[in-house]
Motif scaffolding. Structure first.
Motif, PDB file in Angstrom:
ATOM      1  N   GLU A  21       1.726  12.911  20.586  1.00  0.00           N
ATOM      2  CA  GLU A  21       2.488  11.755  20.124  1.00  0.00           C
ATOM      3  C   GLU A  21       1.740  10.482  20.466  1.00  0.00           C
ATOM      4  OE1 GLU A  21       6.614  11.668  21.190  1.00  0.00           O
ATOM      5  OE2 GLU A  21       6.852  13.822  20.864  1.00  0.00           O
ATOM      6  N   ARG A  22       1.929   9.490  19.604  1.00  0.00           N
ATOM      7  CA  ARG A  22       1.312   8.189  19.842  1.00  0.00           C
ATOM      8  C   ARG A  22       2.171   7.130  19.167  1.00  0.00           C
ATOM      9  NH1 ARG A  22      -3.844   5.931  21.023  1.00  0.00           N
ATOM     10  NH2 ARG A  22      -4.036   3.866  20.081  1.00  0.00           N
ATOM     11  N   VAL A 105       3.318  16.054  10.552  1.00  0.00           N
ATOM     12  CA  VAL A 105       3.224  14.677  11.041  1.00  0.00           C
ATOM     13  C   VAL A 105       4.524  13.969  10.702  1.00  0.00           C
ATOM     14  CG1 VAL A 105       1.924  12.529  10.956  1.00  0.00           C
ATOM     15  CG2 VAL A 105       0.738  14.701  10.609  1.00  0.00           C
ATOM     16  N   GLU A 106       5.209  13.467  11.731  1.00  0.00           N
ATOM     17  CA  GLU A 106       6.461  12.733  11.532  1.00  0.00           C
ATOM     18  C   GLU A 106       6.267  11.294  11.981  1.00  0.00           C
ATOM     19  OE1 GLU A 106      10.214  14.928  12.631  1.00  0.00           O
ATOM     20  OE2 GLU A 106       8.707  16.152  13.671  1.00  0.00           O
ATOM     21  N   PHE A 107       6.884  10.391  11.244  1.00  0.00           N
ATOM     22  CA  PHE A 107       6.853   8.968  11.575  1.00  0.00           C
ATOM     23  C   PHE A 107       8.272   8.549  11.932  1.00  0.00           C
ATOM     24  CE2 PHE A 107       3.844   9.752   8.041  1.00  0.00           C
ATOM     25  CZ  PHE A 107       2.668   9.623   8.756  1.00  0.00           C
ATOM     26  N   VAL A 108       8.476   8.162  13.194  1.00  0.00           N
ATOM     27  CA  VAL A 108       9.808   7.829  13.685  1.00  0.00           C
ATOM     28  C   VAL A 108       9.818   6.369  14.120  1.00  0.00           C
ATOM     29  CG1 VAL A 108      11.588   8.405  15.370  1.00  0.00           C
ATOM     30  CG2 VAL A 108      10.087  10.212  14.480  1.00  0.00           C
ATOM     31  N   LYS A 109      10.700   5.572  13.485  1.00  0.00           N
ATOM     32  CA  LYS A 109      10.810   4.162  13.862  1.00  0.00           C
ATOM     33  C   LYS A 109      11.463   4.063  15.228  1.00  0.00           C
ATOM     34  CE  LYS A 109      11.070   2.413   9.190  1.00  0.00           C
ATOM     35  NZ  LYS A 109      11.820   1.681   8.173  1.00  0.00           N
ATOM     36  N   GLN A 110      10.939   3.140  16.033  1.00  0.00           N
ATOM     37  CA  GLN A 110      11.517   2.873  17.342  1.00  0.00           C
ATOM     38  C   GLN A 110      11.344   1.387  17.623  1.00  0.00           C
ATOM     39  OE1 GLN A 110       9.273   5.670  19.741  1.00  0.00           O
ATOM     40  NE2 GLN A 110       7.934   4.043  20.409  1.00  0.00           N
ATOM     41  N   PRO A 111      11.951   0.868  18.675  1.00  0.00           N
ATOM     42  CA  PRO A 111      11.915  -0.582  18.896  1.00  0.00           C
ATOM     43  C   PRO A 111      10.504  -1.185  18.973  1.00  0.00           C
ATOM     44  CG  PRO A 111      13.552   0.428  20.314  1.00  0.00           C
ATOM     45  CD  PRO A 111      12.810   1.545  19.636  1.00  0.00           C
ATOM     46  N   ARG A 112       9.538  -0.464  19.498  1.00  0.00           N
ATOM     47  CA  ARG A 112       8.182  -1.005  19.650  1.00  0.00           C
ATOM     48  C   ARG A 112       7.179  -0.185  18.863  1.00  0.00           C
ATOM     49  NH1 ARG A 112       7.502  -3.465  25.604  1.00  0.00           N
ATOM     50  NH2 ARG A 112       9.534  -4.424  25.699  1.00  0.00           N
ATOM     51  N   GLY A 113       7.272  -0.231  17.559  1.00  0.00           N
ATOM     52  CA  GLY A 113       6.299   0.469  16.735  1.00  0.00           C
ATOM     53  C   GLY A 113       6.840   1.748  16.134  1.00  0.00           C
ATOM     54  N   ARG A 115       6.548   5.856  16.224  1.00  0.00           N
ATOM     55  CA  ARG A 115       6.080   7.021  16.983  1.00  0.00           C
ATOM     56  C   ARG A 115       5.595   8.050  15.976  1.00  0.00           C
ATOM     57  NH1 ARG A 115       5.787   8.676  21.828  1.00  0.00           N
ATOM     58  NH2 ARG A 115       7.128   7.028  22.613  1.00  0.00           N
ATOM     59  N   LEU A 116       4.303   8.354  16.046  1.00  0.00           N
ATOM     60  CA  LEU A 116       3.732   9.413  15.229  1.00  0.00           C
ATOM     61  C   LEU A 116       3.761  10.667  16.083  1.00  0.00           C
ATOM     62  CD1 LEU A 116       0.586   9.309  13.021  1.00  0.00           C
ATOM     63  CD2 LEU A 116       0.982  11.214  14.570  1.00  0.00           C
ATOM     64  N   LYS A 117       4.436  11.679  15.585  1.00  0.00           N
ATOM     65  CA  LYS A 117       4.527  12.951  16.290  1.00  0.00           C
ATOM     66  C   LYS A 117       3.793  13.989  15.457  1.00  0.00           C
ATOM     67  CE  LYS A 117       7.741  16.292  18.216  1.00  0.00           C
ATOM     68  NZ  LYS A 117       9.149  16.643  18.442  1.00  0.00           N
ATOM     69  N   LEU A 118       2.742  14.554  16.000  1.00  0.00           N
ATOM     70  CA  LEU A 118       1.933  15.546  15.308  1.00  0.00           C
ATOM     71  C   LEU A 118       2.099  16.890  16.003  1.00  0.00           C
ATOM     72  CD1 LEU A 118      -1.612  15.201  13.955  1.00  0.00           C
ATOM     73  CD2 LEU A 118      -1.132  17.064  15.528  1.00  0.00           C
ATOM     74  N   ARG A 119       2.490  17.900  15.247  1.00  0.00           N
ATOM     75  CA  ARG A 119       2.555  19.270  15.763  1.00  0.00           C
ATOM     76  C   ARG A 119       1.580  20.097  14.942  1.00  0.00           C
ATOM     77  NH1 ARG A 119       7.897  21.659  14.984  1.00  0.00           N
ATOM     78  NH2 ARG A 119       7.030  22.697  13.171  1.00  0.00           N
TER      79      ARG A 119
END
Length: 150
Positions: A21-22, A105-113, A115-119
């Motif tokens: 994750e990043r 690859v999932e792109f999840v909105k969060q307060p600070r950017g 979150r790219l989650k790669l499995r």
């Protein structure tokens, strides 16, 4: 034209997987485009990319490592613009060893950017998984750098 059923690889005999994750700077829409239409910006040799972002469509690209070209093949399994990409990922010796693995690859909105989650799933052994576990963080850092708005 008849729609073809998406064939998901059977990973039951290849149980090794990893998750990275990043938090990314770019929008999920831009990150989605970088994965589906802009691999040559951050990952692939520009003249090597053959890709059409459609489910069931095969793709090909090369990565240059230590002066050698490493071919990558796959096909898209799921595409949800700005939200999710799922694709198969096949490389030869020193990569997936010819196994058809799956990258989600999932792109999840969060307060600070974002979150790219790669499995990355379906490795036949720990060594192949561990090589990819070492490589993905640097690749995602390059993606973040190349897509960040200045």
């Amino acid at each position: 034209m008849v729609d073809q059923q998406v064939r998901v690889p059977d990973l039951s005999t290849r149980p090794y997987e990893l998750t990275v994750e990043r938090v990314m700077t770019a929008s999920p829409e831009l990150l989605y485009l970088a994965w589906t239409q802009g691999l040559d910006i951050w990952l692939a040799e520009p003249s090597s990319v053959r890709m059409r972002p459609e489910v069931n469509e095969p793709f090909y690209f090369e990565i240059r490592e230590e002066g050698n070209s490493r071919p990558h093949y796959g096909r898209f399994l799921r595409l949800e613009p700005g939200r999710l990409i799922e694709l198969t990922w096949v490389t030869g010796a020193g990569g997936t060893e010819g196994a058809e693995t799956v990258v989600r690859v999932e792109f999840v909105k969060q307060p600070r950017g974002i979150r790219l989650k790669l499995r990355h799933s379906g490795f036949a052994d720990e060594a192949a998984r561990d090589r990819h576990r070492e490589a993905w963080p640097a690749l995602l850092a390059r993606l973040d750098e190349r897509t960040a708005t200045k």
